[in-house]
Scaffold this motif. Sequence first.
Motif, PDB file in Angstrom:
ATOM      1  N   PRO A 149       0.801  -1.227   0.000  1.00 20.79           N
ATOM      2  CA  PRO A 149       0.000   0.000   0.000  1.00 20.79           C
ATOM      3  C   PRO A 149       0.832   1.274   0.000  1.00 20.79           C
ATOM      4  O   PRO A 149       0.516   2.227  -0.720  1.00 20.79           O
ATOM      5  N   VAL A 150       1.928   1.291   0.793  1.00 23.88           N
ATOM      6  CA  VAL A 150       2.733   2.508   0.857  1.00 23.88           C
ATOM      7  C   VAL A 150       3.393   2.804  -0.486  1.00 23.88           C
ATOM      8  O   VAL A 150       3.490   3.967  -0.908  1.00 23.88           O
ATOM      9  N   ASN A 151       3.832   1.764  -1.194  1.00 24.21           N
ATOM     10  CA  ASN A 151       4.446   1.964  -2.509  1.00 24.21           C
ATOM     11  C   ASN A 151       3.421   2.442  -3.527  1.00 24.21           C
ATOM     12  O   ASN A 151       3.713   3.306  -4.373  1.00 24.21           O
ATOM     13  N   ARG A 152       2.227   1.913  -3.438  1.00 29.55           N
ATOM     14  CA  ARG A 152       1.176   2.279  -4.390  1.00 29.55           C
ATOM     15  C   ARG A 152       0.745   3.739  -4.187  1.00 29.55           C
ATOM     16  O   ARG A 152       0.611   4.497  -5.158  1.00 29.55           O
ATOM     17  N   ILE A 153       0.547   4.128  -2.937  1.00 29.58           N
ATOM     18  CA  ILE A 153       0.130   5.508  -2.675  1.00 29.58           C
ATOM     19  C   ILE A 153       1.259   6.483  -3.000  1.00 29.58           C
ATOM     20  O   ILE A 153       1.017   7.575  -3.539  1.00 29.58           O
ATOM     21  N   PHE A 154       2.493   6.098  -2.691  1.00 28.35           N
ATOM     22  CA  PHE A 154       3.629   6.954  -3.052  1.00 28.35           C
ATOM     23  C   PHE A 154       3.694   7.143  -4.565  1.00 28.35           C
ATOM     24  O   PHE A 154       3.898   8.263  -5.053  1.00 28.35           O
ATOM     25  N   GLY A 195      -2.881  16.797  -2.522  1.00 22.77           N
ATOM     26  CA  GLY A 195      -2.859  16.997  -1.078  1.00 22.77           C
ATOM     27  C   GLY A 195      -3.337  15.788  -0.297  1.00 22.77           C
ATOM     28  O   GLY A 195      -2.693  15.359   0.663  1.00 22.77           O
ATOM     29  N   VAL A 196      -4.475  15.231  -0.700  1.00 22.76           N
ATOM     30  CA  VAL A 196      -5.031  14.100   0.033  1.00 22.76           C
ATOM     31  C   VAL A 196      -4.164  12.859  -0.142  1.00 22.76           C
ATOM     32  O   VAL A 196      -4.020  12.045   0.797  1.00 22.76           O
ATOM     33  N   LEU A 197      -3.541  12.680  -1.296  1.00 23.87           N
ATOM     34  CA  LEU A 197      -2.632  11.554  -1.491  1.00 23.87           C
ATOM     35  C   LEU A 197      -1.401  11.690  -0.592  1.00 23.87           C
ATOM     36  O   LEU A 197      -0.929  10.694  -0.013  1.00 23.87           O
ATOM     37  N   THR A 198      -0.899  12.908  -0.454  1.00 25.76           N
ATOM     38  CA  THR A 198       0.248  13.141   0.427  1.00 25.76           C
ATOM     39  C   THR A 198      -0.123  12.846   1.878  1.00 25.76           C
ATOM     40  O   THR A 198       0.650  12.233   2.631  1.00 25.76           O
ATOM     41  N   PHE A 199      -1.321  13.288   2.271  1.00 24.31           N
ATOM     42  CA  PHE A 199      -1.793  13.009   3.638  1.00 24.31           C
ATOM     43  C   PHE A 199      -1.977  11.509   3.845  1.00 24.31           C
ATOM     44  O   PHE A 199      -1.616  10.964   4.895  1.00 24.31           O
ATOM     45  N   HIS A 200      -2.532  10.844   2.844  1.00 29.54           N
ATOM     46  CA  HIS A 200      -2.725   9.387   2.910  1.00 29.54           C
ATOM     47  C   HIS A 200      -1.378   8.690   3.071  1.00 29.54           C
ATOM     48  O   HIS A 200      -1.237   7.760   3.891  1.00 29.54           O
ATOM     49  N   LEU A 201      -0.384   9.155   2.332  1.00 28.53           N
ATOM     50  CA  LEU A 201       0.948   8.563   2.422  1.00 28.53           C
ATOM     51  C   LEU A 201       1.530   8.732   3.823  1.00 28.53           C
ATOM     52  O   LEU A 201       2.175   7.821   4.353  1.00 28.53           O
ATOM     53  N   ILE A 217      -9.590   9.368   5.877  1.00 27.58           N
ATOM     54  CA  ILE A 217      -8.968   9.448   4.547  1.00 27.58           C
ATOM     55  C   ILE A 217     -10.029   9.322   3.461  1.00 27.58           C
ATOM     56  O   ILE A 217     -10.027  10.060   2.467  1.00 27.58           O
ATOM     57  N   THR A 218     -10.957   8.377   3.661  1.00 29.47           N
ATOM     58  CA  THR A 218     -12.041   8.205   2.686  1.00 29.47           C
ATOM     59  C   THR A 218     -12.867   9.476   2.569  1.00 29.47           C
ATOM     60  O   THR A 218     -13.241   9.899   1.466  1.00 29.47           O
ATOM     61  N   LEU A 219     -13.138  10.116   3.700  1.00 33.77           N
ATOM     62  CA  LEU A 219     -13.896  11.369   3.706  1.00 33.77           C
ATOM     63  C   LEU A 219     -13.155  12.452   2.925  1.00 33.77           C
ATOM     64  O   LEU A 219     -13.763  13.209   2.155  1.00 33.77           O
ATOM     65  N   LEU A 220     -11.837  12.527   3.104  1.00 33.36           N
ATOM     66  CA  LEU A 220     -11.046  13.518   2.370  1.00 33.36           C
ATOM     67  C   LEU A 220     -11.112  13.273   0.865  1.00 33.36           C
ATOM     68  O   LEU A 220     -11.235  14.221   0.085  1.00 33.36           O
ATOM     69  N   TYR A 221     -11.033  11.991   0.464  1.00 28.22           N
ATOM     70  CA  TYR A 221     -11.126  11.671  -0.961  1.00 28.22           C
ATOM     71  C   TYR A 221     -12.489  12.082  -1.521  1.00 28.22           C
ATOM     72  O   TYR A 221     -12.584  12.626  -2.628  1.00 28.22           O
ATOM     73  N   VAL A 222     -13.535  11.828  -0.767  1.00 31.39           N
ATOM     74  CA  VAL A 222     -14.878  12.213  -1.209  1.00 31.39           C
ATOM     75  C   VAL A 222     -14.985  13.728  -1.329  1.00 31.39           C
ATOM     76  O   VAL A 222     -15.509  14.255  -2.316  1.00 31.39           O
ATOM     77  N   GLY A 260      -5.536  24.838  -0.742  1.00 27.27           N
ATOM     78  CA  GLY A 260      -6.104  24.005   0.311  1.00 27.27           C
ATOM     79  C   GLY A 260      -5.354  22.711   0.452  1.00 27.27           C
ATOM     80  O   GLY A 260      -4.163  22.667   0.757  1.00 27.27           O
ATOM     81  N   PHE A 261      -6.066  21.603   0.184  1.00 30.06           N
ATOM     82  CA  PHE A 261      -5.462  20.297   0.351  1.00 30.06           C
ATOM     83  C   PHE A 261      -4.298  20.077  -0.605  1.00 30.06           C
ATOM     84  O   PHE A 261      -3.368  19.338  -0.311  1.00 30.06           O
ATOM     85  N   ALA A 262      -4.367  20.702  -1.812  1.00 31.58           N
ATOM     86  CA  ALA A 262      -3.278  20.506  -2.769  1.00 31.58           C
ATOM     87  C   ALA A 262      -2.151  21.476  -2.535  1.00 31.58           C
ATOM     88  O   ALA A 262      -1.145  21.380  -3.169  1.00 31.58           O
TER      89      ALA A 262
END
Length: 262
Positions: A149-154, A195-201, A217-222, A260-262
């Motif tokens: 998961p960490v490699n995929r999100i990175f 932004g949200v991908l960085t936070f997820h990472l 995290i799901t809420l942020l993506y939505v 903002g998030f980005a």
Amino acid sequence: MRRHWITILLGFIFAFGFVSALNVYNDIGRPFGGYIVWLNHSRSYWGVNAATPSWWRVLASGPLRYEDVIVALEGQKFTAESFRLYEGKESPSRVRITVLRGENQIDLDLDLQRFSLANFFDIKLPDIITGLGYWLLAIAVYRVRPDEPVNRIFALAMSFVAASISLTINSIFPESTNATRALDLVWVGFATFIGVLTFHLATLFPHPMHRSMSRFITLLYVMMTLVGLLYALSLPLRWANETALSNTFSSLGNIIVNNGFA
């Protein structure tokens, strides 16, 4: 297909970056005022893009400044279609541009120029090198452990950064053609989630956080999906019929995505 969707996405990102560079390359030979313009969405005015190199003549020894607000070209209100006023003109023609500098409105006469290959490299080569670097980093990390998961999100975070860099400058005349506008919409799709991908990472590295974070995290993506859709939908509305409402929606989306998030 499902297992390799990130690989496919990386391929699309490379293709979008290539098309963006090609779109700018196609501007070579076209007359322009010697600077790149940009639309300040949050304040709804056209200005001199900071991507315009400081050594270009119009800024280095000319009267134009980065902070100038562009009001009119050849006596007509400056819009995304103003580039057409350059067509048919030949060097050493001059064009009159009206700018707002502070509280003063000033008329400036600029020498008409032809966009050259050197100009292309000045504005696109740094983006190409930087975007390609992030893209290759995404591939390298993903290929090491494609199931982690960490490699995929990175990989997703870095590839989205690569896309946003590659698509930021896609023409010397922003919003002027259908191809340029389509690339703008693609940019929105990638920039929205950086932004949200960085936070997820950050929740996965160096050690995964508690599973309760997954709901947040799901809420942020939505949330960012809704913001991206709002922003993306507002742009065609503004292009079709610029109104205060469409400008407000595009300004709001631009502010959130960029600040903002980005």
